[in-house]
Structure formats: structure tokens, C-alpha cells
Design an enzyme around this catalytic site. Structure first.
Site, PDB file in Angstrom:
ATOM      1  N   LYS A 188     -42.780 -15.720 -87.649  1.00 57.25           N
ATOM      2  CA  LYS A 188     -44.095 -15.083 -87.505  1.00 57.25           C
ATOM      3  C   LYS A 188     -43.928 -13.589 -87.735  1.00 57.25           C
ATOM      4  O   LYS A 188     -42.907 -13.012 -87.328  1.00 57.25           O
ATOM      5  CB  LYS A 188     -44.644 -15.365 -86.098  1.00 57.25           C
ATOM      6  CG  LYS A 188     -46.058 -14.814 -85.865  1.00 57.25           C
ATOM      7  CD  LYS A 188     -46.618 -15.258 -84.524  1.00 57.25           C
ATOM      8  CE  LYS A 188     -48.019 -14.707 -84.290  1.00 57.25           C
ATOM      9  NZ  LYS A 188     -48.622 -15.167 -83.020  1.00 57.25           N
ATOM     10  N   SER A 217     -53.196 -17.387 -82.839  1.00 58.44           N
ATOM     11  CA  SER A 217     -52.915 -16.426 -83.882  1.00 58.44           C
ATOM     12  C   SER A 217     -51.747 -16.822 -84.799  1.00 58.44           C
ATOM     13  O   SER A 217     -51.609 -16.250 -85.874  1.00 58.44           O
ATOM     14  CB  SER A 217     -52.602 -15.073 -83.239  1.00 58.44           C
ATOM     15  OG  SER A 217     -51.399 -15.150 -82.493  1.00 58.44           O
ATOM     16  N   SER A 239     -51.599 -19.117 -78.642  1.00 59.80           N
ATOM     17  CA  SER A 239     -51.365 -18.892 -80.075  1.00 59.80           C
ATOM     18  C   SER A 239     -50.311 -19.766 -80.732  1.00 59.80           C
ATOM     19  O   SER A 239     -50.197 -19.757 -81.946  1.00 59.80           O
ATOM     20  CB  SER A 239     -50.994 -17.434 -80.315  1.00 59.80           C
ATOM     21  OG  SER A 239     -52.153 -16.681 -80.421  1.00 59.80           O
TER      22      SER A 239
HETATM   23  N1  GLN Z   1     -56.692 -16.575 -78.779  1.00 60.80           N
HETATM   24  C1  GLN Z   1     -56.128 -15.793 -77.719  1.00 60.80           C
HETATM   25  C2  GLN Z   1     -56.461 -14.337 -77.926  1.00 60.80           C
HETATM   26  O1  GLN Z   1     -57.099 -14.022 -78.888  1.00 60.80           O
HETATM   27  C3  GLN Z   1     -54.648 -16.007 -77.631  1.00 60.80           C
HETATM   28  C4  GLN Z   1     -53.884 -15.256 -78.630  1.00 60.80           C
HETATM   29  C5  GLN Z   1     -52.402 -15.396 -78.442  1.00 60.80           C
HETATM   30  O2  GLN Z   1     -51.917 -16.286 -77.763  1.00 60.80           O
HETATM   31  N2  GLN Z   1     -51.678 -14.460 -79.025  1.00 60.80           N
HETATM   32  O3  GLN Z   1     -56.115 -13.499 -77.142  1.00 60.80           O
END
Ligand code: GLN
Length: 493
Positions: free
Chosen positions: A79, A154, A178
């Protein structure tokens, strides 16, 4: 020709050990697939093919000289919020569009030491804020099951790349879901370890008390192969815990998968995770999966957990508060994007940040700054911290009567790209995953079927340090079903 992308990491490692094929062959194969199909998926931000091929050559030479590391020469990808020395690391943001890290993140180093070959850097929501990958400065990722749909976020690039067969395994990070939510949307397995299990050194911070790196693979066993070298204490991260490593692969390989292998296991199910907002077809798949777990010997028990609406509000106060502080370092001075012709220092800061950060990141910085400001600090931040403690206690209580908690990973399947949902609706999609991060628990998502032709993931939540148990449980399910083997159409070619 062997379809290497359909093989498991276990099979790839065996093939390399037996010299059935070389690391160069494998690496070239995945590079070709990426070249052929990633124009439509957009899962990579940066290709690191030259390095990958060189490393593959070295791996083959080392093997010939007697190096017996089983994973030596197996391709993977990272990532793009994990720093990779000499390679672009953007976190999906314009503000880091030119940032080449001078050092490797600890997990990048650990994974390389195990012998894995990095193919490149995977697309993500900007600074890991988002659930659909549409906030990436480098363009949205497309879901390989239906390219008109989002891959989740994400870590959408990581999930889509594994589902597309561009890489056997990938790293991701999970602050509020995410890893698990994109795993669910793309029909792959993904695990977020216990907070402190994996070093955060060199992982670009979003919300430091919640962030944790983890892995994606086609199966629990594949995830275990990548998580094994990732884990471990790191003196460079004060929140990484000093406790003995587990051997997830050995644990899985030792497990008995037939004849009621889950006898005696109690799986907790909370009513609150099956409430309003849960798509009825998703619910059907989840209920069927729970019935399969019962057939495998597990007992389903009811548990109580904190009202997810409260959990959601707590997360969306604490995570932006931490983000507002973490992101203050991007100011256009030392690295990253700098605005043109600044009038003075203030103009340099203001314009570099407003031009460099996207809308969602700016929204969170503003929310977080507000929650932390004098006068509101106690009402918002301190209160949210107290609620966080209650959420932890509620999980602890629930785990007195069960070994694992199961729930849908997300309330829906992948939605359409560009559906321009309002932020609050998107935040609601995190409702089942964020409690885990607030409590620091490990959790995974594994595919359990499809609703309207799109994958559905089941979330398994464990007690602290129970990664092994989660992976073994998912493995038992996968040894008795074949949902994890279903791939998007073009990945069958
Ligand atoms: N969707 C969640 C957010 O926008 C989690 C994102 C994540 O786990 N990095 O904060």
C-alpha cells in the site's frame, strides 16, 4: 502456461523450492498481468518493476546457492502509505506527489528480509481517509468484479490487485476498516492485527492510536504467509508490543479441518450488527455463513456490544482529531507539494495545504481541529475518549461468553463509482468495522458468497492477540467451502 495468479502462496513457495519455476518467471508473469489489465483497474500508483526483476534474479541466485527461505522470490505489493526507500510514497495525496522516502518502513524491511519481491505501490484513498478509493489524487480504483463500482477503501488498490491476480498478496492498513471493507467489496481475505502487533514505523500516519498494517490474500493462509514476517516488536515504534511472535502459517497448517473442527467454539453474534441499514441480501449471505460455521461445530451465542451509532460518532471525533495533528507536518517547506510563488511564509503554508490536500482530508482536518480547540476539547475529545473506554469494556464483557464475534463486514456490497454519496452516508458504511480499531482488537474479513453478483465479506473479531485463532477459523471455513476461490471474470483468464 501455469496460471500463477491462481496459485496460493503455499503453492508458489513450494514451486520455487522445488525449482518448478523461478522467481524471475513468476515476477515477469505478474508484471505482464499488471501491464495487460491494470489500465482498467488502476490499482497501482507506482510500478517498481526494474527493482523487482533485479531482486527476483538475486533471489534465484541465492536459492541456487542454498538459501532455503521458503518465501524467497514470491512477489507482493505494498500500500502506498508504507515508506519504501528510493521509491515514490504518496499516501494517495497530491501533497506527497513527489515524495521519495529515504528509508524503508519496518514492515517493508521485514517483508523484504523474508524474501518477498515488491512489485510496486498500491493506490489508496488520500491519507487512508475514505471507504471507496475515490479520494485518491491518482484516480479512483475500479472494482474488478464490476469496473463501474468502487473497490472499497482505503486499501482499495491492495484489495483490487489481489482480486485481479496482479499480486498473490499485498499489505494494507486499517484505521477503521480499511483492510476489511475493501476485502469484503473485492471478494478477498484481509486481516487487521491487534494494535501493537505490527510496527507503525514508516507507515504514514492517519490516526496513530488506531492505525495498524495488515495483509490481503486470496485465503487466510495466504494472509498468514505475509503477516508472519510483518509482525514483531520494533524499538522504533513505542506502541509496538514486546511479546513473542506467533507462527500463523504453522498454526494453520497444524489445524484439523474436517469432522466438526470448530466443536466447542463459541461465536458471538450481536443484534446491533444486524440492524437498520443492513442490505437484506448481504444479511442472507451472512446468515448462511453463520449456519455453515454451526455445521462445522461452532455454537452461536448472542452477545451485547456498544450501539454502533455511538461507536461511529466516537471514531469520527477521535480519528479526525488525531489526523489534524498528524497532518500538520505537511506544510510545503521540507518535502512534498509546494505552491507556486508564495507571497510570504503564511501564504506558503496556506496555499500549499489548500492546494495539496483534497476535499475529504481538509474536511477531517477542520473537524479534528474543531474537536481539539480550547473550549470544545472537553465536550468532544475528552468525552469521546471516555466513550472509547466504554466500547473497550463492552467488547471485553462480550468476550466473556464467546471466543469470536462475527458480523457483516459492511452493510452493503460495492456501490457505483461517482455515486457522490454524502460524507455521512459513506461514514455509515464503517459502522461494523470501527469498534474493532477503537478497542485495538484483531479482526479479519473473508468472502462468504455474493449478493447481486458482488462479493460479501464476513467479519470475525478476536480477543487481543488472537490473530492465530481468527486465521485458523477462517481457514477451516475456507477448507470446507469455495467462496474464496471465486474470482472476478477476467482473473479467470
Ligand atoms: N473509512 C474509514 C475512514 O475513512 C476507515 C479508513 C481506514 O481504516 N483507514 O476513516
Amino acid at each position: 502456461m501455469t496460471q500463477f495468479h491462481q496459485l496460493s502462496v503455499h503453492e508458489l513457495a513450494q514451486g520455487l523450492t522445488n525449482k518448478d519455476f523461478s522467481s524471475v518467471e513468476l515476477t515477469e508473469y505478474f508484471i505482464n498481468r499488471i501491464g495487460k489489465y491494470d489500465d482498467t483497474i488502476n490499482s497501482f500508483i507506482t510500478h517498481d518493476f526494474d527493482h523487482a526483476l533485479k531482486n527476483a534474479q538475486t533471489a534465484d541466485q541465492l536459492r541456487t546457492k542454498g538459501d532455503t527461505r521458503p518465501l524467497l522470490g514470491v512477489p507482493m505489493a505494498h500500500k502506498d502509505n508504507l515508506c519504501t526507500k528510493g521509491v515514490l510514497t504518496t499516501a494517495g495525496s497530491k501533497i506527497l506527489y513527489n515524495f521519495v522516502s529515504p528509508y524503508d518502513a519496518t514492515v517493508v524491511e521485514n517483508i523484504a528480509k523474508a524474501g518477498f519481491i515488491n512489485l510496486g505501490k498500491l493506490n489508496m484513498d488520500e491519507f487512508a481517509m475514505g471507504s471507496d478509493n475515490e479520494s485518491s489524487y491518482f484516480g479512483a480504483v475500479h472494482n474488478p468484479w464490476d469496473t463501474a463500482r468502487v473497490p472499497g477503501g482505503s486499501s482499495g488498490g491492495s484489495a483490487a490487485a489481489v482480486a485481479s491476480g496482479f499480486t498473490p498478496v499485498a499489505t494494507g492498513s486499517d484505521t477503521g476498516g480499511s483492510i476489511r471493507q475493501p476485502a469484503s467489496f473485492c471478494g478477498v481475505t484481509g486481516i487487521k492485527p491487534t494494535y501493537g502487533r505490527v510496527s507503525r514505523y514508516g507507515m504514514i500516519a492517519y490516526a496513530s492510536s488506531l492505525d495498524q498494517a495488515g495483509t490481503f490474500g486470496k485465503s487466510a493462509l495466504d494472509c498468514a504467509y505475509l503477516l508472519n514476517p510483518m509482525q514483531g516488536h520494533d524499538v522504533k515504534d513505542a506502541t509496538s508490543i514486546n511479546r513473542p511472535n506467533d507462527d500463523y502459517v504453522a498454526d494453520i497448517l497444524a489445524v484439523k479441518t474436517d469432522d466438526k473442527p470448530l466443536a466447542g467454539k463459541k461465536i458471538g453474534v450481536a443484534k446491533a450488527y444486524f440492524g437498520q441499514g443492513l442490505d437484506s441480501d448481504v444479511e442472507k449471505s451472512i446468515r448462511t455463513a453463520l449456519a455453515t460455521y454451526e455445521e462445522l461445530g461452532a455454537t452461536i451465542v448472542e452477545v451485547d456490544i456498544t450501539d454502533p451509532a455511538i461507536t461511529l460518532a466516537t471514531y469520527y471525533l477521535l480519528a479526525p482529531a488525531e489526523a489534524s495533528s498528524n497532518l500538520s507536518r505537511y506544510d510545503g517547506v521540507r518535502f512534498g507539494y509546494r505552491c507556486e510563488d508564495p507571497k510570504d511564509l503564511m501564504d506558503l503554508y496556506t496555499r500549499s495545504r489548500s492546494e495539496g490536500f483534497g476535499a475529504e482530508v481538509q474536511r477531517r482536518i477542520i473537524m479534528g481541529t474543531y474537536a481539539l480547540s480550547a473550549g470544545y476539547f472537553d465536550a468532544y475529545y475528552t468525552k469521546a475518549q471516555k466513550v472509547r473506554r466504554i466500547i473497550m469494556e463492552d467488547f471485553k464483557k462480550a468476550f466473556e461468553t464467546c471466543d469470536i464475534i462475527a458480523s457483516p463486514t459492511a452493510p452493503t456490497t460495492a456501490y457505483k463509482l461517482g455515486e457522490s454519496l454524502d460524507p455521512a452516508t459513506i461514514y455509515l458504511g464503517d459502522v461494523y468495522t470501527i469498534g474493532v480499531n477503537l478497542a485495538g482488537l484483531p479482526a479479519l474479513s473473508h468472502p462468504v458468497g455474493q449478493a447481486n453478483g458482488l462479493p460479501v465479506g464476513l467479519q470475525l473479531i478476536g480477543k487481543h492477540w488472537a490473530e492465530s485463532e481468527l486465521l485458523k477459523t477462517a481457514h477451516i471455513y475456507q477448507a470446507n467451502t469455495d467462496f474464496h476461490e471465486q474470482l472476478p471474470k477476467f482473473a479467470n483468464t
